[in-house]
Design a protein around this motif. Sequence first.
Motif, mmCIF file in Angstrom:
data_model
loop_
_atom_site.group_PDB
_atom_site.id
_atom_site.type_symbol
_atom_site.label_atom_id
_atom_site.label_comp_id
_atom_site.label_asym_id
_atom_site.label_seq_id
_atom_site.Cartn_x
_atom_site.Cartn_y
_atom_site.Cartn_z
ATOM 1 N N TYR A 105 0.849 -1.198 0.000
ATOM 2 C CA TYR A 105 0.000 0.000 0.000
ATOM 3 C C TYR A 105 0.879 1.241 0.000
ATOM 4 O O TYR A 105 2.099 1.139 0.202
ATOM 5 N N ARG B 193 -6.299 -0.379 4.102
ATOM 6 C CA ARG B 193 -6.233 1.046 4.459
ATOM 7 C C ARG B 193 -6.581 1.918 3.265
ATOM 8 O O ARG B 193 -6.531 1.439 2.122
ATOM 9 N N ASP C 279 -2.155 5.934 5.199
ATOM 10 C CA ASP C 279 -1.820 4.504 5.331
ATOM 11 C C ASP C 279 -2.217 3.984 6.714
ATOM 12 O O ASP C 279 -2.141 2.773 6.954
ATOM 13 N N ASN C 280 -2.634 4.881 7.611
ATOM 14 C CA ASN C 280 -3.067 4.454 8.938
ATOM 15 C C ASN C 280 -4.572 4.636 9.128
ATOM 16 O O ASN C 280 -5.060 4.715 10.253
ATOM 17 N N ASP D 65 -3.241 0.808 13.655
ATOM 18 C CA ASP D 65 -1.844 1.249 13.732
ATOM 19 C C ASP D 65 -1.587 2.192 14.908
ATOM 20 O O ASP D 65 -1.382 3.395 14.738
HETATM 21 MG MG MG Z 1 1.183 2.378 9.657
#
Ligand code: MG
Length: 525
Positions: free
Chosen positions: A84, A197, A267-268, A277
């Motif tokens: 990702y 994500r 990405d979180n 995360d």
């Molecule tokens: Mg992360």
Amino acid sequence: MTRFDDRFVRALPGDAEPANFVRQVRGAAYSRVTPTPVTQPRLLAWVPRVAELLGLPEAPTDEWVRVLGGNHTLEGMAPYAACYGGHQFGNWAGQLGDGRAITLGELIAPDQSRWELQLKGPGPTPYSRRADGRAVLRSSLRELVCSEAMFHLGVPTTRALALVATGDDVVRDLLYDGNARPEPGAITTRVAPSFLRFGSYELPASRGDVALLKALVDFTLTTHFPGLGAPSADSYLRFFAEVSRRTASLMMEWQRVGFVHGVMNTDNMSILGLTIDYGPYGWLEGFDPSWTPNTTDLPGRRYAFGNQPSVAQWNLLSLANALLPLVEDQQALEAVLDGYSEVAAGAQLAMMRKKLGLLEHPERERDDRELMRDLYRVLVSTETDMTLFFRGLAAVTPALRDAADDALVKPLAEAFYAPHEVEGGVLAGFGAWLRRWLARAGADGRPHEVRAAQMNAVNPLYVPRNYLAQTVISATEQGELSMLQQWLEVLARPYDEQPGMERWAARRPEWARHQPGSSMLSCSS
Ligand code: MG
Ligand code: AMP
């Protein structure tokens, strides 16, 4: 026997390169990679409630400890690291991927529900870039504790099954100030229906790989959002609307309990609307919307407590851009995004009314918003612990309405970090606000006990305060495991008074005010 069947691996294209070295991975959603064995896996914590959910034994077998330490895999597991990308602190960062996470497989539970088992800290993957793929005990413990605490608080989250010490040291520079030192390493086992994500979709979109993007979205829709209908431009739009709705609701939950994620990069951001995360997160102690626990974010305070709802909207915009090639209707996506602000504002009012024990009342909307705004003003007039303030509020009873200011604020005394400051103007401010609140709350005619019980069901007493985490981490590092056990038990009933457990609810002591780990954290984990 435990059954595994990874639909993600079955349905989506994988990386053709079998070797484990750092690279750009194109045209694939994941790379097959196995954990790197550790010297001596040793169990530090096992979460029986999660084990039960998964159909695993109440205490783990030696074989499971080896699996969760990365030294062994079970039949049917097909370990992989996901590919990702993401926007970090507002900038497109390109490919990121699971640099220190490996999904072991999708476990089929006795009730047929399916759960990804993922190790965090199992060694390098093709996405590790310049880092080692490992995690330190302190951050692994923080992730385990906080994700379980969030679950019991009623906040959507990934969960955690176990914490395993590796027996290997990991070198980290806690504050990025040139003082790197070896620390004990550990691996957390995370559990969720999916770890997809926003960045999972952004990466193929950024590369113009519409085929992979479509495969990913179709998989997500059919597997995790079956109610939205078969893949089509319409259901893609409904998908975006649903992700927006869940994200807005998650932000309100974070605001309700005083959680600051700290690194809301795309990405979180979970596509399922889960908290995901856990890194340099923190819990608001002194109420301050501009507070962030993440020293890496101090210059811009992008991810500060009060900014989270608007940052989530920015992140949703990035997701909308990624989905545009499939939805093909920019206006429709923009309409959903515009709607987010309205949804968020409505959700915030509803959430604050619950915290304050006020019933829904369309005609009182303006007054209630004003009451909330003024509350924020008094809360910042002196350092006031968010958790203890809201918890104490239910003890301010209508009988106190005509009492002097100091008697009126007495049930809230524990919330004040500088009691000597709470006099003169500050005290009068609290007194005036509390009287207005009592008048408004009492107008619904409900007995105070009923209101108090409802308030205490949304205003927790026990949250995983940063300084407590630090204390428990030190004990665990020294081999004293019972403290972690006790804390997890307390956090499993965050809304119940638990006699004898007061230490887990106490406001931050002065020694912790500026201590790294208690009030300051970095991405160094
Ligand atoms: Mg992360
Ligand atoms: P985070 O800010 O923790 O979400 O991490 C951002 C990216 O860096 C993700 O792709 C992580 O997998 C990667 N990453 C963070 N720490 C490490 C590490 N110690 N080893 C390898 N990759 C890492």
